[in-house]
Enzyme design. Sequence first.
Site, PDB file in Angstrom:
ATOM      1  N   ILE A 131      -2.334   7.596   1.408  1.00  0.00           N
ATOM      2  CA  ILE A 131      -3.294   7.353   0.798  1.00  0.00           C
ATOM      3  C   ILE A 131      -3.787   5.971   0.458  1.00  0.00           C
ATOM      4  O   ILE A 131      -2.848   5.197  -0.177  1.00  0.00           O
ATOM      5  CB  ILE A 131      -3.753   8.048  -0.461  1.00  0.00           C
ATOM      6  CG1 ILE A 131      -3.088   9.706  -0.262  1.00  0.00           C
ATOM      7  CG2 ILE A 131      -5.253   8.035  -1.251  1.00  0.00           C
ATOM      8  CD1 ILE A 131      -3.196  10.284  -1.560  1.00  0.00           C
ATOM      9  N   VAL A 188       2.571   3.606  -3.215  1.00  0.00           N
ATOM     10  CA  VAL A 188       1.897   4.664  -4.135  1.00  0.00           C
ATOM     11  C   VAL A 188       1.176   5.406  -3.265  1.00  0.00           C
ATOM     12  O   VAL A 188       0.041   4.948  -2.417  1.00  0.00           O
ATOM     13  CB  VAL A 188       0.881   3.771  -4.892  1.00  0.00           C
ATOM     14  CG1 VAL A 188       0.478   4.844  -6.245  1.00  0.00           C
ATOM     15  CG2 VAL A 188       1.719   2.763  -6.083  1.00  0.00           C
ATOM     16  N   GLY A 207      12.427  14.576   4.395  1.00  0.00           N
ATOM     17  CA  GLY A 207      12.263  13.109   4.290  1.00  0.00           C
ATOM     18  C   GLY A 207      11.447  12.771   3.311  1.00  0.00           C
ATOM     19  O   GLY A 207      10.959  11.510   3.277  1.00  0.00           O
ATOM     20  N   GLY A 263       6.267  11.256   3.318  1.00  0.00           N
ATOM     21  CA  GLY A 263       6.590  11.606   4.920  1.00  0.00           C
ATOM     22  C   GLY A 263       6.651  10.335   5.744  1.00  0.00           C
ATOM     23  O   GLY A 263       5.784   9.213   5.485  1.00  0.00           O
ATOM     24  N   GLY A 290       2.069   7.079  -0.737  1.00  0.00           N
ATOM     25  CA  GLY A 290       2.483   7.196   0.753  1.00  0.00           C
ATOM     26  C   GLY A 290       1.145   6.626   1.658  1.00  0.00           C
ATOM     27  O   GLY A 290       0.920   5.698   1.680  1.00  0.00           O
ATOM     28  N   GLU A 338       0.863  -1.417   0.051  1.00  0.00           N
ATOM     29  CA  GLU A 338      -0.004   0.258  -0.114  1.00  0.00           C
ATOM     30  C   GLU A 338       0.898   1.396  -0.008  1.00  0.00           C
ATOM     31  O   GLU A 338       0.466   2.266  -0.516  1.00  0.00           O
ATOM     32  CB  GLU A 338      -0.992  -0.113   1.382  1.00  0.00           C
ATOM     33  CG  GLU A 338      -1.672   1.363   1.351  1.00  0.00           C
ATOM     34  CD  GLU A 338      -2.883   1.287  -0.090  1.00  0.00           C
ATOM     35  OE1 GLU A 338      -3.784   0.232   0.033  1.00  0.00           O
ATOM     36  OE2 GLU A 338      -2.596   2.214  -0.793  1.00  0.00           O
ATOM     37  N   LYS A 363       5.193   4.477 -10.003  1.00  0.00           N
ATOM     38  CA  LYS A 363       3.773   4.415  -9.219  1.00  0.00           C
ATOM     39  C   LYS A 363       2.776   4.216 -10.389  1.00  0.00           C
ATOM     40  O   LYS A 363       1.969   3.486 -10.161  1.00  0.00           O
ATOM     41  CB  LYS A 363       3.418   5.567  -8.583  1.00  0.00           C
ATOM     42  CG  LYS A 363       4.430   5.812  -7.108  1.00  0.00           C
ATOM     43  CD  LYS A 363       4.417   7.127  -6.534  1.00  0.00           C
ATOM     44  CE  LYS A 363       5.317   7.218  -5.267  1.00  0.00           C
ATOM     45  NZ  LYS A 363       5.686   8.625  -4.837  1.00  0.00           N
TER      46      LYS A 363
HETATM   47  P1  NDP Z   1      15.705   6.095   3.996  1.00  0.00           P
HETATM   48  O1  NDP Z   1      16.868   6.303   3.152  1.00  0.00           O
HETATM   49  O2  NDP Z   1      15.373   7.066   5.115  1.00  0.00           O
HETATM   50  O3  NDP Z   1      15.916   4.599   4.735  1.00  0.00           O
HETATM   51  C1  NDP Z   1      16.609   3.529   4.297  1.00  0.00           C
HETATM   52  C2  NDP Z   1      16.899   2.542   5.243  1.00  0.00           C
HETATM   53  O4  NDP Z   1      17.456   1.537   4.829  1.00  0.00           O
HETATM   54  C3  NDP Z   1      18.237   3.113   6.242  1.00  0.00           C
HETATM   55  O5  NDP Z   1      17.812   2.822   7.578  1.00  0.00           O
HETATM   56  C4  NDP Z   1      19.218   2.526   5.779  1.00  0.00           C
HETATM   57  O6  NDP Z   1      20.212   2.194   6.947  1.00  0.00           O
HETATM   58  C5  NDP Z   1      18.840   1.098   5.386  1.00  0.00           C
HETATM   59  N1  NDP Z   1      19.816   0.601   4.410  1.00  0.00           N
HETATM   60  C6  NDP Z   1      20.239   0.885   3.380  1.00  0.00           C
HETATM   61  N2  NDP Z   1      20.885   0.222   2.594  1.00  0.00           N
HETATM   62  C7  NDP Z   1      21.117  -0.850   3.448  1.00  0.00           C
HETATM   63  C8  NDP Z   1      21.790  -2.007   3.489  1.00  0.00           C
HETATM   64  N3  NDP Z   1      22.636  -2.453   2.490  1.00  0.00           N
HETATM   65  N4  NDP Z   1      21.807  -3.108   4.401  1.00  0.00           N
HETATM   66  C9  NDP Z   1      21.191  -2.546   5.500  1.00  0.00           C
HETATM   67  N5  NDP Z   1      20.082  -1.573   5.520  1.00  0.00           N
HETATM   68  C10 NDP Z   1      20.323  -0.631   4.594  1.00  0.00           C
HETATM   69  O7  NDP Z   1      14.434   5.745   2.988  1.00  0.00           O
HETATM   70  P2  NDP Z   1      12.947   5.945   3.237  1.00  0.00           P
HETATM   71  O8  NDP Z   1      12.768   5.350   4.661  1.00  0.00           O
HETATM   72  O9  NDP Z   1      12.640   7.273   3.112  1.00  0.00           O
HETATM   73  O10 NDP Z   1      12.230   5.109   2.165  1.00  0.00           O
HETATM   74  C11 NDP Z   1      12.204   3.595   2.247  1.00  0.00           C
HETATM   75  C12 NDP Z   1      11.359   2.986   1.012  1.00  0.00           C
HETATM   76  O11 NDP Z   1      10.057   3.591   1.572  1.00  0.00           O
HETATM   77  C13 NDP Z   1      11.732   3.295  -0.197  1.00  0.00           C
HETATM   78  O12 NDP Z   1      11.456   2.369  -1.055  1.00  0.00           O
HETATM   79  C14 NDP Z   1      10.880   4.817  -0.412  1.00  0.00           C
HETATM   80  O13 NDP Z   1      10.780   4.756  -1.975  1.00  0.00           O
HETATM   81  C15 NDP Z   1       9.613   4.161   0.103  1.00  0.00           C
HETATM   82  N6  NDP Z   1       8.853   5.396   0.500  1.00  0.00           N
HETATM   83  C16 NDP Z   1       9.145   6.530   0.976  1.00  0.00           C
HETATM   84  C17 NDP Z   1       8.680   7.364   1.449  1.00  0.00           C
HETATM   85  C18 NDP Z   1       9.124   8.627   2.041  1.00  0.00           C
HETATM   86  O14 NDP Z   1       8.126   9.766   2.208  1.00  0.00           O
HETATM   87  N7  NDP Z   1      10.021   8.801   2.500  1.00  0.00           N
HETATM   88  C19 NDP Z   1       6.988   7.368   1.161  1.00  0.00           C
HETATM   89  C20 NDP Z   1       6.441   6.311   0.434  1.00  0.00           C
HETATM   90  C21 NDP Z   1       7.333   5.143   0.073  1.00  0.00           C
HETATM   91  P3  NDP Z   1      20.877   3.453   7.727  1.00  0.00           P
HETATM   92  O15 NDP Z   1      19.977   4.292   8.479  1.00  0.00           O
HETATM   93  O16 NDP Z   1      21.910   2.872   8.545  1.00  0.00           O
HETATM   94  O17 NDP Z   1      21.436   4.261   6.511  1.00  0.00           O
HETATM   95  N1  HSE Z   2       9.804  10.620  -2.804  1.00  0.00           N
HETATM   96  C1  HSE Z   2       8.261  10.185  -2.808  1.00  0.00           C
HETATM   97  C2  HSE Z   2       7.460  11.428  -3.039  1.00  0.00           C
HETATM   98  C3  HSE Z   2       8.097   9.614  -1.479  1.00  0.00           C
HETATM   99  O1  HSE Z   2       8.123  12.522  -2.781  1.00  0.00           O
HETATM  100  O2  HSE Z   2       6.392  11.379  -3.544  1.00  0.00           O
HETATM  101  C4  HSE Z   2       6.801   8.824  -1.608  1.00  0.00           C
HETATM  102  O3  HSE Z   2       6.719   7.943  -2.303  1.00  0.00           O
END
Ligand code: NDP
Ligand code: HSE
Length: 453
Positions: A155, A151, A206, A321, A153, A148, A224
């Site tokens: 919603i 796509v 973020g 977010g 976030g 979910e 998406k």
């Molecule tokens: P971040 O970059 O904030 O977090 C990624 C995490 O993965 C970190 O904790 C990082 O570790 C860990 N990580 C990366 N590489 C490795 C590795 N090789 N081994 C172990 N741990 C690893 O990403 P987000 O949380 O923003 O996004 C996560 C997912 O969610 C992505 O697919 C993104 O597209 C999706 N997403 C994000 C949204 C957003 O608003 N941010 C919204 C919707 C989807 P460390 O902390 O130590 O660097």
């Molecule tokens: N980077 C993405 C955005 C995160 O700005 O919409 C949510 O998928």
Amino acid sequence: MDGRGRALLVPHGPIVNYRMREIGVGLLGLGNVGAGVVRLLEENAKAIEARLGAKLVIRGAAVRDLGKERRAEIDSSLLCDDPMELATREGIDIVCELIGGEELARELVLAAIGANKQVVTANKALLAVHGEELYASAESNGVDLYYEAAVCGGIPIIRALREGLASDRIESIAGIVNGTSNFITCAMAQGGQSFEEVLATAQAEGYAEADPTLDIGGGDAAHKLAILAMLCFGTRVELDDIHVEGIETLAEIDYAMAKQHGYVIKSLAMGVRREMGIELRVHPAMVPQSWLLADVPDTKNAVYVRSYALGPSMYYGAGAGMMPTAMSVVSDLIEVGRNLGANATGSMPLRIQRDLPATAVIPMAQLRSHYYLRFTVADLPGTLGKLTTILGQHQVSIANLSQTVMPGDDEHEQVAVVARTHEALEEHVQSALQAIAGAGLLLAPTQLIRIAS
Ligand code: NDP
Ligand code: HSE
């Protein structure tokens, strides 16, 4: 039961040897989204337990840097830096992939499925590129793969399409599906900040991807759209079939001209069913100010769906977010937890097969649209005439034409000539633009923005 085998009655009904079941969760990634998941599971624990009838327990969290400061409180003994070990560890029932990226995430999810774990992911890039392989693997192993958060976030658009509209036939979708680019276009339309400043704010909050070119270049929205198109039209979409343009070439003057003409510039992801196939495109569009989509602010997302039986419906909310995205992830955990409790994992169809056979994606050249064209030219006699003649020679008919001095150009050396066209064929517009570029009239590349209608 009492000693004679009778149920013990309490005001809410019989309770029989009640012991809270625990469901082990392994978090792969503890960044923005992962930290939000930890917080929500902690802060909303009681309600989640009540809704699920079981307790979601984080049994491990894999990160890259064990020493990094975290945005959520977590027992350090739960941290590890070997995501593969955690993805396959005994005691983990649901693997939650929040690492992002394509290759490592693919290997981890396949390994988790192979180890009979249920999987929840927020990773649209992973599903857009490797979805077919992952869905097939989950189906053949009889495990859940929920996504979910991938796509829009927070919603619940996947649930709306997969369940709420399951009986309907979707004709088209038009969505603002990338929060970062919406944040940038909103701020640029207000003026006063540079593109780089606004992007830096989105990154600090973020919202942006680890590689923000995916946000501003339209790649994230294309990921998406590929997922949405599969659910809406029942067709497998190759990313290369989606026409993608970003917001990076838009200038202050385009936002000002949009306002003057009664539009708002938005990056739209569109899927439209036509007789010959489907149109799939992501690009900046001039959206009429009267449309609901024109009013979507900041990092909010919205998807406008037209379907045969329901007609128009719209889904709106926070598209990115920490907490909104975590909300979707945890709701998936709850649903997968329920499936585990009911012994019903692997029963939700991952792809919706609707009424469309192998659907052809219509080439962009066949698109019919109205266009905004901005030419940067010298303010010299005959220039306008030459421009309009070439457009006419290519069957592009002008609805409105204006000339503006470029901001800051006190010497009047360059002017912006803005043409709004009647409906035209993309192929004709592109060949006209090529001819204009070849005629030596331009001082800068032409800006084309399609007008949504
Ligand atoms: P971040 O970059 O904030 O977090 C990624 C995490 O993965 C970190 O904790 C990082 O570790 C860990 N990580 C990366 N590489 C490795 C590795 N090789 N081994 C172990 N741990 C690893 O990403 P987000 O949380 O923003 O996004 C996560 C997912 O969610 C992505 O697919 C993104 O597209 C999706 N997403 C994000 C949204 C957003 O608003 N941010 C919204 C919707 C989807 P460390 O902390 O130590 O660097
Ligand atoms: N980077 C993405 C955005 C995160 O700005 O919409 C949510 O998928």
